[in-house]
Design a protein around this motif. Sequence first.
Motif, short mmCIF file in Angstrom:
data_model
loop_
_atom_site.label_atom_id
_atom_site.label_comp_id
_atom_site.label_asym_id
_atom_site.label_seq_id
_atom_site.Cartn_x
_atom_site.Cartn_y
_atom_site.Cartn_z
N MET A 182 49.29 55.17 47.26
CA MET A 182 49.65 56.54 47.58
C MET A 182 50.37 56.63 48.92
N LYS A 183 49.91 55.86 49.90
CA LYS A 183 50.57 55.89 51.20
C LYS A 183 51.98 55.33 51.11
N ARG A 184 52.16 54.37 50.23
CA ARG A 184 53.49 53.80 50.06
C ARG A 184 54.46 54.84 49.50
N LEU A 185 53.99 55.63 48.56
CA LEU A 185 54.81 56.69 47.99
C LEU A 185 55.16 57.74 49.04
N GLU A 186 54.22 58.08 49.89
CA GLU A 186 54.48 59.03 50.97
C GLU A 186 55.50 58.47 51.96
N LYS A 187 55.40 57.18 52.23
CA LYS A 187 56.34 56.54 53.15
C LYS A 187 57.75 56.55 52.56
N ILE A 188 57.85 56.24 51.28
CA ILE A 188 59.15 56.24 50.61
C ILE A 188 59.71 57.66 50.57
N SER A 189 58.86 58.64 50.28
CA SER A 189 59.34 60.02 50.20
C SER A 189 59.74 60.57 51.56
N SER A 190 59.27 59.97 52.63
CA SER A 190 59.71 60.40 53.96
C SER A 190 60.99 59.68 54.40
N ILE A 191 61.24 58.51 53.84
CA ILE A 191 62.43 57.74 54.21
C ILE A 191 63.66 58.21 53.43
N VAL A 192 63.48 58.58 52.18
CA VAL A 192 64.62 58.96 51.32
C VAL A 192 65.43 60.12 51.91
N PRO A 193 64.81 61.22 52.36
CA PRO A 193 65.64 62.29 52.95
C PRO A 193 66.41 61.84 54.19
N ILE A 194 65.82 60.97 54.97
CA ILE A 194 66.50 60.47 56.17
C ILE A 194 67.72 59.65 55.77
N LEU A 195 67.56 58.79 54.78
CA LEU A 195 68.70 57.98 54.31
C LEU A 195 69.79 58.86 53.71
N LEU A 196 69.39 59.87 52.96
CA LEU A 196 70.39 60.77 52.37
C LEU A 196 71.12 61.57 53.45
N ARG A 197 70.40 61.99 54.48
CA ARG A 197 71.04 62.74 55.57
C ARG A 197 72.02 61.85 56.33
N ILE A 198 71.64 60.60 56.55
CA ILE A 198 72.55 59.65 57.23
C ILE A 198 73.79 59.43 56.38
N THR A 199 73.60 59.27 55.07
CA THR A 199 74.74 59.09 54.17
C THR A 199 75.65 60.31 54.18
N LEU A 200 75.04 61.49 54.13
CA LEU A 200 75.82 62.73 54.17
C LEU A 200 76.59 62.85 55.48
N ASN A 201 75.93 62.55 56.59
CA ASN A 201 76.59 62.66 57.88
C ASN A 201 77.75 61.67 58.02
N LEU A 202 77.55 60.45 57.55
CA LEU A 202 78.64 59.47 57.60
C LEU A 202 79.81 59.90 56.72
N ALA A 203 79.50 60.42 55.55
CA ALA A 203 80.56 60.90 54.66
C ALA A 203 81.31 62.07 55.29
N LEU A 204 80.59 62.98 55.92
CA LEU A 204 81.25 64.12 56.58
C LEU A 204 82.10 63.67 57.76
N ILE A 205 81.65 62.66 58.47
CA ILE A 205 82.44 62.14 59.58
C ILE A 205 83.74 61.53 59.05
N MET A 206 83.65 60.79 57.95
CA MET A 206 84.87 60.21 57.36
C MET A 206 85.80 61.31 56.84
N VAL A 207 85.24 62.32 56.20
CA VAL A 207 86.06 63.44 55.73
C VAL A 207 86.70 64.16 56.92
N GLY A 208 85.94 64.32 57.99
CA GLY A 208 86.48 64.97 59.19
C GLY A 208 87.66 64.21 59.78
N PHE A 209 87.53 62.89 59.89
CA PHE A 209 88.65 62.10 60.42
C PHE A 209 89.86 62.14 59.48
N THR A 210 89.60 62.14 58.19
CA THR A 210 90.70 62.25 57.23
C THR A 210 91.40 63.60 57.37
N LEU A 211 90.63 64.66 57.52
CA LEU A 211 91.22 65.99 57.70
C LEU A 211 92.00 66.08 59.01
#
Length: 137
Positions: free
Chosen positions: A1-30
Amino acid sequence: MKRLEKISSIVPILLRITLNLALIMVGFTLVAFLIREAFTIFNNIFFLDTDVSYYYMTQDILTFFLYFEFIALIVKYFESHFHFPLRYFIYIGITAIIRFIIVDHSSATSTLILSGAILLLVAALFLANTKMLKREG
């Protein structure tokens, strides 16, 4: 159960990092497209290219402002702690509709309908700027 909680706390962080990197690339392209558009406008104004009509110049200027607004939206996203303000999307929508009216105004009926859409967006902008709906300071 603790492992699932740890994974569920890491996934949003990874998605936010991915989103931020994608937005930075889009920003430089724009930014690159914005510079290219500014260079085109500069050449057309100061070197007086006779092949370019004022119609295309207006189209280039409005495209420049659309790039500018999208860049401002990305900047505001990072400044407001990873939140896209609704009113910036409304600004972009109004600018895009105005650009479309200028580019394609062949039918009076469609121009009137698009003008009504602009009026609706302005009303939505008014509502978004009221104190009840405003989230940023």
